[in-house]
Design a protein around this motif. Structure first.
Motif, PDB file in Angstrom:
ATOM      1  N   PHE A  47      46.491   9.194  70.827  1.00  0.00           N
ATOM      2  CA  PHE A  47      47.210   8.042  70.809  1.00  0.00           C
ATOM      3  C   PHE A  47      46.985   6.972  72.255  1.00  0.00           C
ATOM      4  CE2 PHE A  47      51.743  10.069  68.467  1.00  0.00           C
ATOM      5  CZ  PHE A  47      50.885   9.096  67.423  1.00  0.00           C
ATOM      6  N   ALA A  48      46.496   8.054  72.818  1.00  0.00           N
ATOM      7  CA  ALA A  48      45.696   6.640  74.309  1.00  0.00           C
ATOM      8  C   ALA A  48      44.446   5.983  73.060  1.00  0.00           C
ATOM      9  CB  ALA A  48      45.246   8.050  74.820  1.00  0.00           C
ATOM     10  N   GLY A  49      43.596   7.071  72.605  1.00  0.00           N
ATOM     11  CA  GLY A  49      42.352   6.476  72.007  1.00  0.00           C
ATOM     12  C   GLY A  49      42.538   5.156  70.960  1.00  0.00           C
ATOM     13  N   ILE A  50      43.686   5.284  70.546  1.00  0.00           N
ATOM     14  CA  ILE A  50      43.963   4.363  69.477  1.00  0.00           C
ATOM     15  C   ILE A  50      44.767   3.048  70.575  1.00  0.00           C
ATOM     16  CG2 ILE A  50      46.027   3.509  68.534  1.00  0.00           C
ATOM     17  CD1 ILE A  50      45.915   5.870  67.039  1.00  0.00           C
ATOM     18  N   ALA A  51      45.478   3.225  71.534  1.00  0.00           N
ATOM     19  CA  ALA A  51      45.581   2.398  72.957  1.00  0.00           C
ATOM     20  C   ALA A  51      44.520   1.769  73.542  1.00  0.00           C
ATOM     21  CB  ALA A  51      46.721   3.113  74.135  1.00  0.00           C
ATOM     22  N   GLY A  52      43.767   2.607  73.987  1.00  0.00           N
ATOM     23  CA  GLY A  52      41.973   1.782  73.999  1.00  0.00           C
ATOM     24  C   GLY A  52      41.095   1.200  72.983  1.00  0.00           C
ATOM     25  N   LEU A  53      41.619   1.018  71.677  1.00  0.00           N
ATOM     26  CA  LEU A  53      40.655   0.470  71.215  1.00  0.00           C
ATOM     27  C   LEU A  53      41.528  -0.370  69.726  1.00  0.00           C
ATOM     28  CD1 LEU A  53      38.575   3.252  69.837  1.00  0.00           C
ATOM     29  CD2 LEU A  53      38.024   1.879  71.731  1.00  0.00           C
ATOM     30  N   LEU A  54      43.240  -0.325  69.847  1.00  0.00           N
ATOM     31  CA  LEU A  54      43.480  -1.296  68.665  1.00  0.00           C
ATOM     32  C   LEU A  54      42.831  -2.210  69.424  1.00  0.00           C
ATOM     33  CD1 LEU A  54      44.956  -1.506  66.202  1.00  0.00           C
ATOM     34  CD2 LEU A  54      46.834  -1.406  67.160  1.00  0.00           C
TER      35      LEU A  54
END
Length: 415
Positions: A47-54
């Motif tokens: 979720f941290a990765g998604i928040a940083g990329l989406l």
């Protein structure tokens, strides 16, 4: 003198960008360590990765239109300042106990800043650098990023060992100040563009960006295969810390070591391209690096837990392949696309590559729990390897750049 002038300008810009990238890597890795040790959850990391990329993936295509119309130097300055502000705000959030939702929101805001900064930086190079030097400059670019990826995790690990995560974030503010300072003292050519920016105009120019990609059949395949590879690479990238701590029974310093050797590999790849006049087709480099990177993922998941030194070795090779792939891929785009279209094209690529990978990241927790982290590496690595093989069997892609080679872009320099 002219050649020396462009080189001095570009290096001056990248001095500030290097400091900024180094501190960003340090902060990014410190946050990963903090999340890994605090929550020990693949879903939290995903979720941290998604928040940083989406956010970057969603707004990227529209951002590119404006990057091509605005002063790219100012875009980079404002983006750096906004990213620093987000890091500053996050220090207060983490002081209050680290509410995960607010952390995700601020990571998303940083992603918006990166949506403007990353394509603007890539689009600046052709305005300064002679076309015949683009691959070598891309190699230098990879070298600087590699040094950051080596020093960043070490700096981040050292910082979070002695300071709280909220205090570590101030490194990002310092890096942004350095990046903005370097940009204030250089002149970057500005392309002429009409001032009118109605929605219909933006959509028309966005369509032109798509046309620039898909009117060139080889470039279209290059984008397609890179998107497919990224779909499988992104979940694996998030799982690296869990593979290190779970399968190989490592700790904080082992996680840091893996990040460092990845950076050493990237440095080696960037050094090769930066110091040597490479005559191999850039498309061949891209395809070959897909195969090598996929193979390193397969080995990482296949090695037994006692083979941590082997994991370190193949991770180094993976970093080297990623560095060469990135430089060759970006240079191919810079040579195939007109400068006034580069902002749109780079933004479209970053968005098109990231959006499919979001699906993979959403299922990262499920993947880790159901099939296991090691199997995820095996499956993803095999898929990336197959992308490289299929790329070699695509005639339109293999013809890409042949015209440039015939014109002598890869001929040795006169001493």
């Amino acid at each position: 003198m002219k050649n020396q002038k462009w080189f001095r300008t570009y290096i001056f810009i990248w001095t500030g960008q290097f400091i900024s990238t180094l501190t960003s890597y340090a902060v990014q890795f410190a946050v990963v360590i903090w999340l890994s040790l605090e929550y020990d959850s693949a879903e939290v990391l995903a979720f941290a990765g998604i928040a940083g990329l989406l956010p970057q993936a969603l707004i990227g295509p529209f951002v590119g239109v404006f990057i091509d119309r605005w002063d790219r130097k100012k875009v980079m300055i404002y983006a750096d300042a906004f990213i620093a502000f987000c890091a500053f705000a996050m220090t207060f959030v983490l002081k209050e106990g680290g509410d995960l939702l607010l952390v995700y929101v601020l990571l998303g805001c940083r992603s918006i800043g990166n949506a403007f900064h990353t394509p603007a930086m890539q689009a600046v190079a052709p305005l300064i650098v002679p076309e015949s030097e683009l691959l070598r400059v891309s190699g230098i670019n990879q070298m600087l990023q590699s040094v950051s990826s080596i020093g960043g995790p070490a700096l981040g690990t050292l910082a979070i060992t002695f300071f709280s995560i909220s205090n570590v974030l101030y490194l990002d503010v310092f890096g942004a100040v350095a990046a903005i300072g370097s940009l204030l003292f250089v002149t970057i050519p500005r392309l002429d563009a009409t001032a009118h920016s109605s929605m219909s105009t933006v959509l028309t120019e966005l369509k032109d960006g798509f046309s620039a990609i898909y009117s060139n059949k080889g470039l279209g395949f290059l984008f397609l295969y890179a998107m497919i590879a990224t779909f499988f690479i992104m979940p694996v990238a998030v799982l690296f810390p869990l593979l290190t701590t779970g399968h190989y029974a490592g700790g904080k310093w082992q996680m840091s070591l893996i990040e460092i050797v990845w950076g050493i590999g990237m440095l080696a790849g960037g050094s090769l391209l930066g110091m040597a006049r490479v005559k191999i087709s850039k498309v061949i480099l891209v395809n070959t690096m897909h195969i090598i990177l996929g193979f390193t993922f397969v080995l990482s998941g296949w090695f037994p837990p006692s083979w941590f030194p082997g994991f370190v070795l193949v991770t180094t090779l993976g970093g080297m392949s990623m560095s060469i792939f990135s430089a060759a891929f970006m240079t191919t785009i810079q040579e195939e696309v007109e400068p006034h279209m580069l902002g749109r094209v780079f933004s479209l690529y970053f968005s098109m590559a990231l959006l499919p990978s979001m699906v993979g990241l959403l299922f990262t927790g499920v993947i880790a729990e159901i099939i296991g982290v090691t199997n995820a590496f095996l499956i993803s690595g095999t898929a990336v390897l197959l992308v490289g093989i299929v790329s070699f069997l695509t005639p339109a892609l293999m013809r890409l750049g042949k015209k440039d080679e015939k014109q002598g872009n890869f001929q040795p320099q006169n001493s």
